[in-house]
Design a protein around this motif. Sequence first.
Motif: not given
Length: 202
Positions: A79-80, A84-86, A111-112, A137-138
């Motif tokens: 949800s976070i 944050d669109k992260a 989490y990264l 994160l790719a």
Amino acid sequence: MSASASSRLLSQIVNNGKGKLVFPADFIALGSNESIRKALSQLVKDRILVRLGQGIYLFPEFDPELGILYPSPEEIAESIARRDKARIIPTGAYALYKLKLSEQVPMKLAYLTDGVRRTIKLGENTITFTITTPKRLAARGKVSGLVIQALLALGKKQLDEKIIKKISKALANEDDDMLRHDAGIAPAWVASILLSILKNKS
């Protein structure tokens, strides 16, 4: 914020249901950012909301014996990330647990992210977001990305045939192109394992 806007804010929270996260951006139509934050802070003082972190609140469910019933840490993390669109990816002991390479339920979920560095406390559990490089994160495959993090947490010296079999099983339905791509961004020793599994799949 006017009394009517505060009432609408509370009504919106109640209508969304208990056990849901609440963010200031949810109420942008009701007033300024400052007035919204003041209204939410007042709801915390009134024990209607629980503040989990900066700009993150919970409209909690309560159990007479257990107290606050939090959503699962994974639900909260996702949800976070959406707010944050992260991008996020589990790492460390949590990655190992997700892949069933460890039976120990971690109390600290790590989490990264390419979002904001923060730590959220949920009773005895914590969720930590650590900023990392875009390359980490790719990964395109949800499972293969998780496998990379789990292997890095485990370490090359801890690998054995039992672990390789579990990883192979977890990757059985992973798209081959995604797996090939993710092997290309992994450290060499992890890449060799992923490519070996891909070869056996073919």
